[in-house]
Design a protein around this motif. Structure first.
Motif, PDB file in Angstrom:
ATOM      1  N   TYR A  11       0.901  -0.922   0.193  1.00  0.00           N
ATOM      2  CA  TYR A  11       0.048   0.279   0.400  1.00  0.00           C
ATOM      3  C   TYR A  11       1.089   1.192   0.320  1.00  0.00           C
ATOM      4  CZ  TYR A  11      -3.543   3.302   1.687  1.00  0.00           C
ATOM      5  OH  TYR A  11      -3.799   4.528   2.309  1.00  0.00           O
TER       6      TYR A  11
ATOM      7  N   PHE B  48      -4.150   5.337  -5.467  1.00  0.00           N
ATOM      8  CA  PHE B  48      -5.431   4.951  -4.128  1.00  0.00           C
ATOM      9  C   PHE B  48      -5.999   6.717  -4.271  1.00  0.00           C
ATOM     10  CE2 PHE B  48      -2.966   1.201  -3.191  1.00  0.00           C
ATOM     11  CZ  PHE B  48      -3.367   0.466  -3.797  1.00  0.00           C
TER      12      PHE B  48
ATOM     13  N   GLU C 154      -7.759   9.643  -4.785  1.00  0.00           N
ATOM     14  CA  GLU C 154      -8.672  10.828  -5.155  1.00  0.00           C
ATOM     15  C   GLU C 154      -8.813  11.307  -5.410  1.00  0.00           C
ATOM     16  OE1 GLU C 154     -12.661   7.748  -4.319  1.00  0.00           O
ATOM     17  OE2 GLU C 154     -12.916   9.709  -3.169  1.00  0.00           O
TER      18      GLU C 154
ATOM     19  N   LYS D  58      -6.720   6.962  -0.464  1.00  0.00           N
ATOM     20  CA  LYS D  58      -7.917   6.103   0.002  1.00  0.00           C
ATOM     21  C   LYS D  58      -7.346   4.882   1.287  1.00  0.00           C
ATOM     22  CE  LYS D  58     -10.970   5.718  -3.985  1.00  0.00           C
ATOM     23  NZ  LYS D  58     -10.982   4.792  -5.324  1.00  0.00           N
TER      24      LYS D  58
ATOM     25  N   GLU E 242     -10.308   0.639   2.818  1.00  0.00           N
ATOM     26  CA  GLU E 242     -11.114   0.429   1.913  1.00  0.00           C
ATOM     27  C   GLU E 242     -10.720   0.271   0.099  1.00  0.00           C
ATOM     28  OE1 GLU E 242     -12.565   5.027  -0.494  1.00  0.00           O
ATOM     29  OE2 GLU E 242     -12.243   5.447   1.695  1.00  0.00           O
ATOM     30  N   VAL E 243      -9.120   0.085   0.477  1.00  0.00           N
ATOM     31  CA  VAL E 243      -8.864  -0.539  -0.910  1.00  0.00           C
ATOM     32  C   VAL E 243      -7.733  -1.982  -0.720  1.00  0.00           C
ATOM     33  CG1 VAL E 243      -8.444   1.708  -2.167  1.00  0.00           C
ATOM     34  CG2 VAL E 243      -6.531   0.821  -0.846  1.00  0.00           C
ATOM     35  N   ARG E 244      -8.782  -2.649   0.345  1.00  0.00           N
ATOM     36  CA  ARG E 244      -8.052  -4.166   1.072  1.00  0.00           C
ATOM     37  C   ARG E 244      -7.618  -5.020   0.136  1.00  0.00           C
ATOM     38  NH1 ARG E 244      -6.355  -6.392   5.041  1.00  0.00           N
ATOM     39  NH2 ARG E 244      -6.069  -4.275   6.568  1.00  0.00           N
TER      40      ARG E 244
ATOM     41  N   GLU F  35      -7.687  -4.647  -3.001  1.00  0.00           N
ATOM     42  CA  GLU F  35      -6.651  -4.023  -4.453  1.00  0.00           C
ATOM     43  C   GLU F  35      -6.073  -4.390  -4.198  1.00  0.00           C
ATOM     44  OE1 GLU F  35      -7.917  -0.521  -6.197  1.00  0.00           O
ATOM     45  OE2 GLU F  35      -9.706  -0.362  -5.604  1.00  0.00           O
TER      46      GLU F  35
END
Length: 624
Positions: free
Chosen positions: A216, A223, A225, A472, A476-478, A480
């Motif tokens: 991450y 990630f 936005e 993010k 929220e993007v785990r 991905e």
């Protein structure tokens, strides 16, 4: 439209100021305003030659026009992006350097040389393949040159060429250079390639939290936005106002009367016609046809074929000299002889196709829609003014919309590109970048000014809320991030498998034997050059680079989009210059031209010492 009205309003103020300025000139004269005059600006100076901004501007725009004729879509913005002005400046400087050197050396181009060069130019040739003065004048006109101006420019060009050609004429690439470069470029190599796809690795396990956090942190830019804005949008376009338009019967009647000619289908006739140069012959032919003899037989006797005599689907307007007489005949009727500038005509009406005039009821739906659309355009403008006045008086956008009987469209989230959180375009703002731009220039809780769009509709945009740009969070993007980790593991495993295969090849196994352990089969590559191209096919440039970096039977690894590939060099095919005399000559000509160009460039650089060059970038910036 509104901008035009505002500009006209501003024009009143400008005119008043202009009158005051004229009055001051009348009272005081213009002597005291001499400070407004500027000295003659120089954009470029080469030796004693000065190039004004106006001269440079002409050259620049000519080059833009030339590129526009070549490529179609080419404007000043694109010219700036590719640095066209720098190229034009460099050309102007080089031309001036060579012209001054030609003058110093006493080089003169005679009128005869200029004439022969113009006569030999293919663009000035007419249909017969020889020089055509009309074509010459037309080409010059389309290019923006006068004849004397073009001749002067051509003479200068020939003087420059005399200098440049004298330098480049002796340029010749050494035989050994041509030979070595040909062998280098035209050598072919053949190999075997075995793909090790990442998706062939199935079980890579699951990541722990530390591994997830590491992936991450390494990929936070993916990630991100952008800023999103929640909007209330009032669109005032033709489609939005049409339902509010009432079309009266009187308007329909008036529209029908004004446009009936547009829908009327005129009468048409199929005719037979004979044409004579002699009135007596035409009269005799007309009598024969009227007495019952076949028109075709009479025409045949007069040596006129059916292709010459048939005229189908003719309107009265198509026969300016014959129309009245011919369209007064009944079907089967014969007229003639009738005289026109072409001779004497005998005409027979074969068939009449009656004209049609649609009734108001038949056109009612179309006319009503056209009227409503036209009135909607005017209504959109009038309504926009009402909404603008209401907002200026303190009403909210919603209240102002309600006053004119329209509804607000709510947009939950949109970014500066006009896309929502699903990367989809919002329908209400499609083809309205001006409205999106206004939305991102308006503070939260406020309504934009009236926005006119190129596509037609007017817009008001109220900013309901702003969501700042953010990254993010991991939670929220785990999913991905997990997939990214697994993709990295699969790629690493594929790389490891490829390395194992390379080791086995180094130990003496064939690529097929080494790949069989993993149920992978190699393929033979086409014979390719260093750039990956070949007569039998091509390979990726990375594969070609690997093939040309190895010895025969060596193997190496190339990263692929879906994994890795093991490449083994199996054959080297040296180039044979003796077998390709034409290719050698092409290469020699290219090298000669490049060497000649380098020599000319070196001479231009040397001439800068004799004729100093000064370029005023500030003047050129103002020019753009």
């Amino acid at each position: 439209m509104l901008q035009t009205i505002r500009s006209k309003t501003a024009g009143v103020v400008v005119r008043v100021l202009f009158l005051l300025l004229v009055a001051s000139f009348a009272l005081w004269g213009i002597g005291d305003y001499a400070f407004l005059r500027r000295g003659e600006e120089v954009a470029i100076q080469v030796g004693d030659v000065k190039v004004t901004p106006e001269q440079l501007s002409i050259e620049y725009r000519r080059e833009v026009d030339r590129l526009r004729r070549m490529f179609g879509q080419f404007d000043l913005d694109l010219a700036r992006q590719i640095g066209l002005i720098d190229q034009v400046v460099e050309r102007v400087v080089r031309d001036s350097l060579f012209e001054q050197e030609a003058a110093r050396l006493g080089i003169v181009v005679s009128d005869e040389v200029v004439r022969s060069r113009i006569a030999a130019d293919p663009q000035f040739r007419g249909p017969g393949g020889t020089f055509d003065r009309d074509v010459f004048q037309r080409v010059l006109y389309e290019s923006g040159y006068g004849e004397s101006q073009y001749i002067q420019l051509l003479r200068q060009s020939l003087m420059r060429s005399a200098i440049a050609d004298s330098v480049s004429a002796g340029a010749r690439a050494p035989d050994i250079l041509v030979d070595r470069l040909y062998r280098h470029r035209e050598e072919r190599r053949v190999g075997e390639m075995l793909a090790v796809p990442s998706d062939s690795i199935t079980d890579v396990g699951e990541p722990d939290e530390a591994q997830l956090k590491s992936v991450y942190d390494d990929n936070t830019e993916q990630f991100g936005e952008p800023e999103f804005r929640a909007l209330s949008v009032l669109r005032l376009g033709v489609e939005d106002l049409m339902p509010t338009i009432e079309v009266t019967e009187e308007q329909l009647q008036e529209e029908y009367q004004q446009r009936i000619a547009e829908f009327r289908v005129p009468e048409k006739r199929d005719l037979e016609q004979m044409l004579f140069s002699d009135e007596a012959a035409a009269k005799a032919a007309a009598e024969e046809v009227k007495s019952g003899t076949s028109f075709a037989d009479v025409a045949q006797e007069a040596n006129q074929s059916p292709e010459q005599t048939k005229l189908d689907g003719v309107q009265k307007i198509d026969l300016p000299e014959l129309g009245e007489a011919v369209f007064a005949l009944p079907e089967g009727g014969v007229a003639g002889p009738l005289e026109t500038p072409f001779g004497w005509h005998v005409v027979r009406v074969v068939k009449i196709h009656p004209g049609q005039e649609p009734t108001l009821d038949e056109l009612r739906h179309r006319l009503k829609e056209d009227i409503a659309r036209r009135l909607s355009g005017n209504a959109a403008y009038d309504t926009a003014i009402k909404v603008e006045d209401a907002i200026a008086s303190g009403a909210s956008l919603a209240d102002a919309a309600s006053q004119v009987g329209l509804k607000i469209t709510t947009v939950p989230a949109i970014d500066a590109r006009g896309l929502n959180q699903k990367s989809e375009a919002e329908p209400v703002l499609v083809a309205a970048p001006e409205a999106v731009q206004a939305a991102f220039q308006t503070p939260q809780g406020q309504t934009s000014q009236l926005v006119e769009t190129r596509s037609g509709p007017f817009y008001f945009v109220h900013v309901d809320g702003i969501t700042p740009p953010r990254v993010k969070p991991l939670e929220e993007v785990r999913a991905e991030v997990v997939e990214m980790w697994k993709a990295e593991q699969r790629s690493a495993a594929a790389r490891k498998r490829a390395e194992t295969i390379v080791e086995k090849v180094a130990q003496g196994k064939t690529l097929a034997e080494a790949g069989a352990e993993f149920d992978l089969k190699p393929q033979t590559t086409p014979a390719v050059r260093r750039d990956g191209t070949g007569e039998e096919g091509r390979v990726a440039s990375e594969v070609a680079a690997q093939l040309f970096s190895m010895k025969p039977n060596d193997a190496g690894i190339v990263a692929a989009r879906d994994g890795h590939s093991v490449v083994r060099l199996s054959e080297i095919r040296p180039a044979d210059p003796a077998a390709d005399a034409e290719g050698m000559e092409r290469l020699r000509a290219t090298l000669d031209q490049q060497i000649g160009g380098d020599l000319v460039a070196e001479m231009a650089q040397a001439l800068r010492e004799r004729y100093p060059v000064t370029v005023d970038t500030a003047v050129i910036e103002r020019l753009l």
